[in-house]
Design a protein around this motif. Structure first.
Motif, PDB file in Angstrom:
ATOM      1  N   LEU A 352      51.497 -87.382  28.229  1.00 16.45           N
ATOM      2  CA  LEU A 352      50.254 -88.061  28.583  1.00 16.45           C
ATOM      3  C   LEU A 352      49.149 -87.728  27.587  1.00 16.45           C
ATOM      4  CD1 LEU A 352      48.729 -89.821  30.655  1.00 16.45           C
ATOM      5  CD2 LEU A 352      48.094 -87.709  31.837  1.00 16.45           C
ATOM      6  N   ASP A 353      48.507 -88.755  27.066  1.00 20.70           N
ATOM      7  CA  ASP A 353      47.423 -88.575  26.101  1.00 20.70           C
ATOM      8  C   ASP A 353      46.127 -88.265  26.856  1.00 20.70           C
ATOM      9  OD1 ASP A 353      45.621 -88.604  24.042  1.00 20.70           O
ATOM     10  OD2 ASP A 353      46.271 -90.535  23.206  1.00 20.70           O
ATOM     11  N   ARG A 354      45.951 -87.005  27.201  1.00 21.63           N
ATOM     12  CA  ARG A 354      44.763 -86.597  27.960  1.00 21.63           C
ATOM     13  C   ARG A 354      43.481 -86.720  27.141  1.00 21.63           C
ATOM     14  NH1 ARG A 354      46.057 -80.769  29.457  1.00 21.63           N
ATOM     15  NH2 ARG A 354      47.326 -80.939  27.574  1.00 21.63           N
ATOM     16  N   GLN A 355      43.593 -86.510  25.833  1.00 19.67           N
ATOM     17  CA  GLN A 355      42.395 -86.632  24.996  1.00 19.67           C
ATOM     18  C   GLN A 355      41.838 -88.051  25.058  1.00 19.67           C
ATOM     19  OE1 GLN A 355      40.956 -83.877  23.099  1.00 19.67           O
ATOM     20  NE2 GLN A 355      39.317 -85.377  23.388  1.00 19.67           N
ATOM     21  N   LYS A 356      42.712 -89.039  25.042  1.00 23.64           N
ATOM     22  CA  LYS A 356      42.265 -90.429  25.158  1.00 23.64           C
ATOM     23  C   LYS A 356      41.590 -90.649  26.504  1.00 23.64           C
ATOM     24  CE  LYS A 356      44.034 -95.178  24.915  1.00 23.64           C
ATOM     25  NZ  LYS A 356      45.262 -96.012  24.703  1.00 23.64           N
ATOM     26  N   PHE A 357      42.205 -90.122  27.557  1.00 21.99           N
ATOM     27  CA  PHE A 357      41.633 -90.226  28.901  1.00 21.99           C
ATOM     28  C   PHE A 357      40.243 -89.592  28.961  1.00 21.99           C
ATOM     29  CE2 PHE A 357      41.123 -87.672  32.833  1.00 21.99           C
ATOM     30  CZ  PHE A 357      40.865 -88.706  33.727  1.00 21.99           C
ATOM     31  N   VAL A 358      40.121 -88.389  28.427  1.00 16.83           N
ATOM     32  CA  VAL A 358      38.857 -87.662  28.445  1.00 16.83           C
ATOM     33  C   VAL A 358      37.799 -88.371  27.604  1.00 16.83           C
ATOM     34  CG1 VAL A 358      37.783 -85.556  27.550  1.00 16.83           C
ATOM     35  CG2 VAL A 358      39.763 -85.394  29.037  1.00 16.83           C
ATOM     36  N   ASP A 359      38.195 -88.878  26.453  1.00 21.23           N
ATOM     37  CA  ASP A 359      37.251 -89.579  25.583  1.00 21.23           C
ATOM     38  C   ASP A 359      36.655 -90.808  26.271  1.00 21.23           C
ATOM     39  OD1 ASP A 359      37.625 -87.781  23.551  1.00 21.23           O
ATOM     40  OD2 ASP A 359      39.003 -89.038  22.402  1.00 21.23           O
ATOM     41  N   ILE A 360      37.507 -91.566  26.942  1.00 16.11           N
ATOM     42  CA  ILE A 360      37.039 -92.784  27.603  1.00 16.11           C
ATOM     43  C   ILE A 360      36.179 -92.456  28.818  1.00 16.11           C
ATOM     44  CG2 ILE A 360      37.776 -94.828  28.912  1.00 16.11           C
ATOM     45  CD1 ILE A 360      40.299 -94.878  27.148  1.00 16.11           C
ATOM     46  N   LEU A 361      36.617 -91.467  29.576  1.00 14.63           N
ATOM     47  CA  LEU A 361      35.976 -91.202  30.856  1.00 14.63           C
ATOM     48  C   LEU A 361      34.716 -90.354  30.755  1.00 14.63           C
ATOM     49  CD1 LEU A 361      36.298 -91.827  33.813  1.00 14.63           C
ATOM     50  CD2 LEU A 361      37.685 -89.802  34.067  1.00 14.63           C
ATOM     51  N   TYR A 362      34.750 -89.320  29.938  1.00 14.67           N
ATOM     52  CA  TYR A 362      33.655 -88.356  29.943  1.00 14.67           C
ATOM     53  C   TYR A 362      32.662 -88.484  28.793  1.00 14.67           C
ATOM     54  CZ  TYR A 362      36.152 -85.979  33.650  1.00 14.67           C
ATOM     55  OH  TYR A 362      36.767 -85.675  34.824  1.00 14.67           O
ATOM     56  N   GLN A 363      33.085 -89.023  27.685  1.00 16.95           N
ATOM     57  CA  GLN A 363      32.171 -89.337  26.576  1.00 16.95           C
ATOM     58  C   GLN A 363      31.248 -88.167  26.220  1.00 16.95           C
ATOM     59  OE1 GLN A 363      30.077 -92.826  27.892  1.00 16.95           O
ATOM     60  NE2 GLN A 363      31.934 -93.827  28.570  1.00 16.95           N
ATOM     61  N   GLY A 364      31.825 -87.004  26.070  1.00 17.06           N
ATOM     62  CA  GLY A 364      31.037 -85.842  25.669  1.00 17.06           C
ATOM     63  C   GLY A 364      30.698 -84.892  26.797  1.00 17.06           C
ATOM     64  N   TYR A 365      31.026 -85.262  28.035  1.00 18.66           N
ATOM     65  CA  TYR A 365      30.712 -84.430  29.196  1.00 18.66           C
ATOM     66  C   TYR A 365      31.925 -83.652  29.706  1.00 18.66           C
ATOM     67  CZ  TYR A 365      26.036 -86.387  29.672  1.00 18.66           C
ATOM     68  OH  TYR A 365      24.720 -86.734  29.453  1.00 18.66           O
ATOM     69  N   GLY A 366      32.955 -83.514  28.889  1.00 21.53           N
ATOM     70  CA  GLY A 366      34.130 -82.761  29.316  1.00 21.53           C
ATOM     71  C   GLY A 366      35.073 -82.507  28.172  1.00 21.53           C
ATOM     72  N   GLU A 367      36.180 -81.867  28.481  1.00 21.11           N
ATOM     73  CA  GLU A 367      37.211 -81.593  27.483  1.00 21.11           C
ATOM     74  C   GLU A 367      38.564 -81.487  28.156  1.00 21.11           C
ATOM     75  OE1 GLU A 367      37.280 -77.537  25.852  1.00 21.11           O
ATOM     76  OE2 GLU A 367      35.559 -77.117  27.121  1.00 21.11           O
ATOM     77  N   VAL A 368      39.613 -81.630  27.360  1.00 21.70           N
ATOM     78  CA  VAL A 368      40.979 -81.532  27.874  1.00 21.70           C
ATOM     79  C   VAL A 368      41.193 -80.151  28.491  1.00 21.70           C
ATOM     80  CG1 VAL A 368      43.416 -81.425  27.205  1.00 21.70           C
ATOM     81  CG2 VAL A 368      41.947 -83.239  26.308  1.00 21.70           C
ATOM     82  N   GLY A 369      41.813 -80.124  29.654  1.00 22.95           N
ATOM     83  CA  GLY A 369      42.083 -78.866  30.339  1.00 22.95           C
ATOM     84  C   GLY A 369      43.523 -78.427  30.166  1.00 22.95           C
ATOM     85  N   ASN A 370      43.759 -77.136  30.318  1.00 19.68           N
ATOM     86  CA  ASN A 370      45.122 -76.609  30.187  1.00 19.68           C
ATOM     87  C   ASN A 370      45.520 -75.630  31.294  1.00 19.68           C
ATOM     88  OD1 ASN A 370      46.268 -77.799  27.737  1.00 19.68           O
ATOM     89  ND2 ASN A 370      44.610 -76.737  26.666  1.00 19.68           N
TER      90      ASN A 370
END
Length: 577
Positions: A352-370
């Protein structure tokens, strides 16, 4: 001494788009040392802080007409479990206002006096003595004493208790015997006098202070309904809660609103705003509700620049941004036949491309989690790497697990297709995630079936084990807050979806038996590494929270650990008239 005690989330809302993006996929380090400190910011150029209203004259008449009422928007309705010992999730929005605890937390996540104005812990870490404030009262005028605190702890030990608190991790002497029916009382709980409660434990635990120092319910009100081994009658009072919190419960209109009234006997002083209303609003129209003055406060777990820009246009609101201790994740049903193999779960992470998900959804207000702990925590394992997006690696793992590409590109094994059921909700979170998930998982040969339900229905199906994937949000004060759901002996996790890993169990027990955070860290690092090797959940993102408060409401400044409810000083919290 334990660094923080359990409190649930602040008011958490999903309004418009969800989650945020970061400059890299690996979160930055931590800033909370063993001696405390401000939480680390998410790795972006979005700063924490408050932007005050620029033109209060634009405040809508609908809001200005409410001179004694604060309305908070919720996009998911509670399920009516208004008892802090029993209720979880959205119910805590109500419970935190109606009830109070012996010990609270400050904005750094550290324990501070509440109903107990002080406490002592013995040198061996086995005895806790709480001294209650004098003249405490429940909202009905009845006295609040150490007997009520002892009763609350007893209920948590009931053999049929199925609430969110795992009191066994406090190791109270005699608690196990009471829970198993071998004793009629709990030996380690002693009421020294009306203002003094003493609790003896059998082993040291980093969780003991926050567990023992939790919410207090009135014995005189709940006691007559309490029958050991049968909580049905006790639960009948969920709809009529009675506590010693900032507000008292008035009434609920199912699916519409919950009304609360100021508690005149609150120990810090009666709140200056008489009425608090939780109004259930549609996620898609939450901003419109705020703009029209129909609600006074709303927070967004799916914060992004689009929402921030829209909030800035509302010149009469104060806009607050803070780095949260929350994270978004997908829950794996490890009991499902297709997910019992850890390599399949790991493959779904790589796929799953979480970075793409985060980029679209949060736009600077979050980051990929692990990991199941936020980067704001002192326990965050920055040296333990997660599974970055790698479709080739995902395919290799599925091949190794025996799932071979079949007709139509979907993998098969023993004549069965690799199909996973995803419990979705009609939310912006899923509107962003689902297209990415479908595209990515189809590419690696996984068929995903989606079922859209409301929040409570998702929880019900999850507890029955009727799913493979479902998304949730969680927050951690102590790392155990999420880790407890991975403990195979946890009473709060239904058998149908219980995760079992002996090494994880052992590390959870070991890491919670030590009070010193520096000594807990290496054990927790090993624990997070094992959870990476055998994942029970799939962490998607860490994020900031954007909230907006009508500028006529004073004394509301949400923060990481206290949200809005627990940071309110009843004397400064008011309506500007």
């Amino acid at each position: 001494m334990a660094k923080s005690i359990f409190r649930s989330l602040s008011v958490i809302l999903l309004a418009t788009v969800v989650t945020a993006c970061a400059s890299n996929a690996e979160p930055s380090g931590t800033s909370n040392s063993a001696t405390g400190g401000a939480p680390a910011a998410i790795n972006s150029n979005i700063k924490d802080g408050t932007i005050p209203a620029s033109d209060k004259s634009k405040n809508p008449k609908a809001a200005l007409s409410r001179t004694d009422t604060f309305i908070v928007g919720l996009t998911s309705a509670p399920d009516g479990k208004y008892n802090p010992l029993l209720g979880a999730y959205w119910n805590q929005n109500v419970n935190e206002l109606v009830f109070s605890s012996l010990v609270a937390i400050d904005k750094a996540g550290l324990p501070v006096p509440a109903l107990a104005d002080k406490w002592e812990i013995s040198n061996d870490g086995l005895q806790y003595t709480f001294h209650l404030r004098p003249d405490l009262k429940f909202s009905d005028g009845s006295p609040l004493t150490a007997e009520d605190a002892a009763f609350s702890l007893t209920v948590l030990h009931d053999p049929t208790y199925d609430g969110p608190t795992d009191i066994t991790q406090a190791y109270i002497k005699g608690g196990t015997e009471y829970k198993k029916g071998a004793a009629t009382s709990i030996e380690g709980i002693k009421v020294i006098d009306p203002l003094t409660l003493q609790v003896q434990t059998t082993q040291s635990s980093a969780l003991a202070l926050r567990l023992i120092g939790g919410y207090v319910i009135p014995k005189a009100y709940y006691g007559p309904k309490y029958k050991k081994g049968d909580l049905l009658a006790f639960k009948e009072l969920n709809a009529k809660p009675l506590g010693a919190g900032l507000y008292t419960f008035d009434k609920e209109v199912k699916g519409q609103e919950i009304r609360l009234v100021a508690n005149q006997l609150y120990y810090k002083g009666k709140p200056q705003i008489q009425n608090w209303i939780y109004k259930i609003v549609n996620e898609a129209t939450a901003l419109q509700n705020l703009a029209a003055g129909e609600i006074d406060y709303i927070a967004f777990t799916t914060s992004n620049t689009d929402i921030a820009d829209q909030l800035k246009l509302l010149s009469f609101v104060d806009v607050n941004t803070y780095t949260t201790n929350q994270f978004a994740y997908l829950d794996f049903n490890t009991k499902s036949p297709v997910l019992q193999d850890k390599n399949v779960r790991i493959a779904l992470q790589y796929g799953l491309d979480r970075q793409k998900f985060v980029d679209i959804l949060y736009q600077g207000y979050g980051e990929v989690g692990n990991h199941p702990v936020a980067p704001t925590s002192w326990a965050y394992p920055k040296d333990v790497k997660g599974a970055a997006f790698d479709a080739k690696k995902a395919k290799e793992l599925l091949d190794q697990a025996g799932w071979k590409v079949g007709a139509g590109g979907i993998r098969e094994k023993d004549g069965k297709k690799l199909t996973v059921r995803y419990l979705s909700r009609d939310s912006n979170f899923d509107k962003v995630l689902i297209p990415i998930l479908k595209e990515n998982y189809t590419d690696i040969g996984v068929d995903v079936q989606f079922e859209t339900l409301d929040y409570n229905a998702v929880v019900a199906k999850r507890n029955k084990g009727e799913f493979e994937l479902a998304y949730f949000f969680y927050s951690t004060n102590d790392p155990y807050d999420q880790l407890r759901t991975y403990y195979s002996k946890s009473p709060e996790v239904p058998e149908a979806r219980k995760y079992t890993n002996e090494k994880v169990d052992q590390l959870i027990v070991q890491s919670t038996s030590i009070l010193d955070q520096n000594k807990r860290l290496p054990l927790l690092k090993d624990l997070y590494q094992e959870l990476t090797n055998d994942p029970p959940t799939f962490i998607l993102a860490y994020y900031k929270v954007l909230s907006a408060t009508n500028s006529r409401i004073k004394g509301i400044v949400p923060n990481t650990y206290q949200g809005i409810v627990n940071q309110i000083d009843s004397l400064n919290y008011k309506i500007d008239k």
